[in-house]
Scaffold this motif. Sequence first.
Motif, PDB file in Angstrom:
ATOM      1  N   ARG A  66       0.819  -1.217   0.000  1.00  0.00           N
ATOM      2  CA  ARG A  66       0.000   0.000   0.000  1.00  0.00           C
ATOM      3  C   ARG A  66       0.855   1.271   0.000  1.00  0.00           C
ATOM      4  O   ARG A  66       0.556   2.242  -0.708  1.00  0.00           O
ATOM      5  CB  ARG A  66      -0.914  -0.016   1.228  1.00  0.00           C
ATOM      6  CG  ARG A  66      -1.624   1.300   1.517  1.00  0.00           C
ATOM      7  CD  ARG A  66      -2.733   1.584   0.509  1.00  0.00           C
ATOM      8  NE  ARG A  66      -3.305   2.917   0.704  1.00  0.00           N
ATOM      9  CZ  ARG A  66      -4.234   3.223   1.581  1.00  0.00           C
ATOM     10  NH1 ARG A  66      -4.709   2.290   2.383  1.00  0.00           N
ATOM     11  NH2 ARG A  66      -4.691   4.444   1.673  1.00  0.00           N
ATOM     12  N   ILE A 287      -5.411   3.642  -7.121  1.00  0.00           N
ATOM     13  CA  ILE A 287      -6.220   4.315  -6.105  1.00  0.00           C
ATOM     14  C   ILE A 287      -5.510   5.572  -5.614  1.00  0.00           C
ATOM     15  O   ILE A 287      -6.134   6.618  -5.422  1.00  0.00           O
ATOM     16  CB  ILE A 287      -6.540   3.353  -4.934  1.00  0.00           C
ATOM     17  CG1 ILE A 287      -7.546   2.297  -5.395  1.00  0.00           C
ATOM     18  CG2 ILE A 287      -7.081   4.121  -3.735  1.00  0.00           C
ATOM     19  CD1 ILE A 287      -7.915   1.280  -4.343  1.00  0.00           C
ATOM     20  N   LYS A 290      -6.027   8.124  -8.022  1.00  0.00           N
ATOM     21  CA  LYS A 290      -7.463   8.368  -8.232  1.00  0.00           C
ATOM     22  C   LYS A 290      -7.930   7.969  -9.634  1.00  0.00           C
ATOM     23  O   LYS A 290      -8.812   8.608 -10.221  1.00  0.00           O
ATOM     24  CB  LYS A 290      -7.801   9.838  -7.949  1.00  0.00           C
ATOM     25  CG  LYS A 290      -7.597  10.243  -6.494  1.00  0.00           C
ATOM     26  CD  LYS A 290      -7.986  11.686  -6.262  1.00  0.00           C
ATOM     27  CE  LYS A 290      -7.993  12.032  -4.782  1.00  0.00           C
ATOM     28  NZ  LYS A 290      -6.737  11.721  -4.082  1.00  0.00           N
ATOM     29  N   MET A 292      -9.937   5.495 -10.774  1.00  0.00           N
ATOM     30  CA  MET A 292     -10.879   4.445 -10.397  1.00  0.00           C
ATOM     31  C   MET A 292     -11.403   3.673 -11.612  1.00  0.00           C
ATOM     32  O   MET A 292     -11.838   2.528 -11.482  1.00  0.00           O
ATOM     33  CB  MET A 292     -12.041   5.058  -9.614  1.00  0.00           C
ATOM     34  CG  MET A 292     -11.606   5.764  -8.318  1.00  0.00           C
ATOM     35  SD  MET A 292     -10.510   4.750  -7.281  1.00  0.00           S
ATOM     36  CE  MET A 292     -11.603   3.411  -6.816  1.00  0.00           C
ATOM     37  N   ILE A 358      -9.284  -4.073  -3.346  1.00  0.00           N
ATOM     38  CA  ILE A 358      -9.858  -2.734  -3.515  1.00  0.00           C
ATOM     39  C   ILE A 358     -10.145  -2.108  -2.153  1.00  0.00           C
ATOM     40  O   ILE A 358      -9.837  -0.940  -1.909  1.00  0.00           O
ATOM     41  CB  ILE A 358     -11.140  -2.803  -4.365  1.00  0.00           C
ATOM     42  CG1 ILE A 358     -10.798  -3.234  -5.796  1.00  0.00           C
ATOM     43  CG2 ILE A 358     -11.855  -1.457  -4.379  1.00  0.00           C
ATOM     44  CD1 ILE A 358     -12.008  -3.507  -6.664  1.00  0.00           C
ATOM     45  N   ASN A 361      -6.807  -1.336  -0.096  1.00  0.00           N
ATOM     46  CA  ASN A 361      -5.968  -0.257  -0.624  1.00  0.00           C
ATOM     47  C   ASN A 361      -6.718   1.066  -0.751  1.00  0.00           C
ATOM     48  O   ASN A 361      -6.219   2.004  -1.366  1.00  0.00           O
ATOM     49  CB  ASN A 361      -5.391  -0.666  -1.978  1.00  0.00           C
ATOM     50  CG  ASN A 361      -4.320  -1.726  -1.843  1.00  0.00           C
ATOM     51  OD1 ASN A 361      -3.250  -1.469  -1.313  1.00  0.00           O
ATOM     52  ND2 ASN A 361      -4.610  -2.939  -2.282  1.00  0.00           N
ATOM     53  N   SER A 362      -7.901   1.134  -0.163  1.00  0.00           N
ATOM     54  CA  SER A 362      -8.679   2.369  -0.183  1.00  0.00           C
ATOM     55  C   SER A 362      -8.775   2.944   1.227  1.00  0.00           C
ATOM     56  O   SER A 362      -8.288   2.354   2.191  1.00  0.00           O
ATOM     57  CB  SER A 362     -10.090   2.089  -0.717  1.00  0.00           C
ATOM     58  OG  SER A 362     -10.867   1.395   0.249  1.00  0.00           O
ATOM     59  N   LYS A 363      -9.442   4.081   1.351  1.00  0.00           N
ATOM     60  CA  LYS A 363      -9.621   4.701   2.669  1.00  0.00           C
ATOM     61  C   LYS A 363     -10.613   3.931   3.537  1.00  0.00           C
ATOM     62  O   LYS A 363     -10.776   4.231   4.724  1.00  0.00           O
ATOM     63  CB  LYS A 363     -10.084   6.143   2.513  1.00  0.00           C
ATOM     64  CG  LYS A 363     -11.447   6.300   1.851  1.00  0.00           C
ATOM     65  CD  LYS A 363     -11.826   7.770   1.714  1.00  0.00           C
ATOM     66  CE  LYS A 363     -13.189   7.954   1.053  1.00  0.00           C
ATOM     67  NZ  LYS A 363     -13.546   9.382   0.917  1.00  0.00           N
ATOM     68  N   TYR A 365     -10.325   0.783   4.345  1.00  0.00           N
ATOM     69  CA  TYR A 365      -9.672  -0.471   4.734  1.00  0.00           C
ATOM     70  C   TYR A 365     -10.122  -0.976   6.107  1.00  0.00           C
ATOM     71  O   TYR A 365     -10.027  -2.160   6.406  1.00  0.00           O
ATOM     72  CB  TYR A 365      -8.151  -0.308   4.707  1.00  0.00           C
ATOM     73  CG  TYR A 365      -7.608   0.764   5.620  1.00  0.00           C
ATOM     74  CD1 TYR A 365      -7.374   0.505   6.956  1.00  0.00           C
ATOM     75  CD2 TYR A 365      -7.314   2.030   5.140  1.00  0.00           C
ATOM     76  CE1 TYR A 365      -6.867   1.485   7.803  1.00  0.00           C
ATOM     77  CE2 TYR A 365      -6.813   3.024   5.967  1.00  0.00           C
ATOM     78  CZ  TYR A 365      -6.590   2.742   7.299  1.00  0.00           C
ATOM     79  OH  TYR A 365      -6.080   3.709   8.120  1.00  0.00           O
ATOM     80  N   PHE A 418     -18.100   2.119  -4.117  1.00  0.00           N
ATOM     81  CA  PHE A 418     -17.426   2.474  -5.367  1.00  0.00           C
ATOM     82  C   PHE A 418     -18.310   2.310  -6.609  1.00  0.00           C
ATOM     83  O   PHE A 418     -17.878   2.642  -7.709  1.00  0.00           O
ATOM     84  CB  PHE A 418     -16.162   1.628  -5.555  1.00  0.00           C
ATOM     85  CG  PHE A 418     -15.153   1.777  -4.470  1.00  0.00           C
ATOM     86  CD1 PHE A 418     -14.271   2.848  -4.446  1.00  0.00           C
ATOM     87  CD2 PHE A 418     -15.077   0.847  -3.439  1.00  0.00           C
ATOM     88  CE1 PHE A 418     -13.334   2.985  -3.447  1.00  0.00           C
ATOM     89  CE2 PHE A 418     -14.139   0.975  -2.432  1.00  0.00           C
ATOM     90  CZ  PHE A 418     -13.269   2.053  -2.429  1.00  0.00           C
TER      91      PHE A 418
END
Length: 490
Positions: A66, A287, A290, A292, A358, A361-363, A365, A418
């Motif tokens: 990450r 990610i 950004k 997506m 996904i 590795n995103s906010k 998590y 998402f």
Amino acid sequence: MGIIKKQSITNSIITYIGIGLGFITTIYLYPNFLEANEYGLTRLLLSVSFIFTQFAHLGMKNTAIRFFPYFENDEKQHNGFLFLTLTIPLAGFLFFLGVLFLFDDLLLSYYDRSSLFESYYWFLIPIVFGQLYFEVLNSYVRARLHSVPGSVISEIILRLFAIVLLLAFWFNWLSFREFMIGFVISYIIQPVLLLLFLFFKGELFLKPNFAYLKTSLVKRMANYGLFALLGGMTTLIVNNIDIIMLGSLSGLTETGIYAIAFYIGSVIIVPQRSIGKIAPSLVAKYIKEKKMGEVEKIYKSSSINQMIPGFLIFVGVVANIHNLNDILPAEYASASSVIVVIGISKLIDMSAGINGSIILNSKYYRFDLISMLFLILFSVGLNYWLIPLLGITGAAIATAASLFLYNLIKGIYVWIKFRMQPLSSKMLIVILLSLAILWGSLQIDRIGNLYFDIALRSLVIAVVYSAGILAFNISDEVNKLWADFRNKIH
């Protein structure tokens, strides 16, 4: 997508070679050279060590992938990121040693039906050390977009080492205890080989750079590492709780039989493992940037491109179960139902694509922790209920149900946050095509001897299935591979 395609194909080739070696060790050598309880011991040691390893790396296995993009700088030796990758898990390993020494009586009492485990309990220390540093180093190497070295080590070198050890044991050149010492050494060698790879690539950057570690970055890494540590337990518990609980509730002999069946049923995850070694690194990168749309492309393609070979292998395995039963010793006859159920559970997991990557590795998590707490209770409770009731088949059903629920929850969450989902009508075509071919194969009695039947049956299934996939235009990637192949031979 190019790097995913290229390294996934390379990893698939390596993994299929590993499957060939694994078939030799798991189907021929282990069940015929070792007693079922001795083989069960090796599987139990690995399963318990997997759980300890997950705690010991303190989230660094996921953090390396990450956060490497935030440290990446060739001229500055990636700002000391490898130093962090190696030192943080050391604290976790020392904590693991404390747990092992302080609670040894409690842990051993849990396995009072597996007396052989007590004799080799302390072998957990070097196995955990080897696995721990192989996992964190492999994550670092994968973050550098080198997914192949770890595959070679884990899929080929480790299995060749096992074959040598088993043959030496069979010819009485090694006692069983000496065999187990060699078994432990094989896991210690793995991280050493990765360090050598980094050294020869000129990327063994061990110098720290504490000045780069700003408070805000450290805090983000620590928060992510904590949730990745706890969240990562989910998959490990689901994948190992069955063997760990079988060792306690049923003994090492049942564990050994189940482990053989689990291996055969798990052969279908090869494509998932291949894609999973490179896709998470790119997901983390996209990610961060950004992008997506690129993440959604990987999500959709990973799902269908894992399903296609996964269902092919599943059909091939189930169609040849009668042949596998004749290859294995008679005491493994009860493994057939486990093979089918575990195979279905892996198909479910593969069809879900990379939803976990996904989320991790995103906010969002932290959601992994929430789903983990629920799933641990569900998995443990189901195993405690079904193992005494149905034995090894019960353990397989518990694993399948847990994986289905886990992926359903993650899939819904990714859709909510998402607006991404991997499902398509083409998946239904793959399922129906697979069922039709499997039904047709099961109507045909054995042709010739056992090995001729395996070869012929598998070849016909592969040809008919591949023709169907191409005819229905299921995957752009598969069609392109076929077109490239035809161009090369013309």
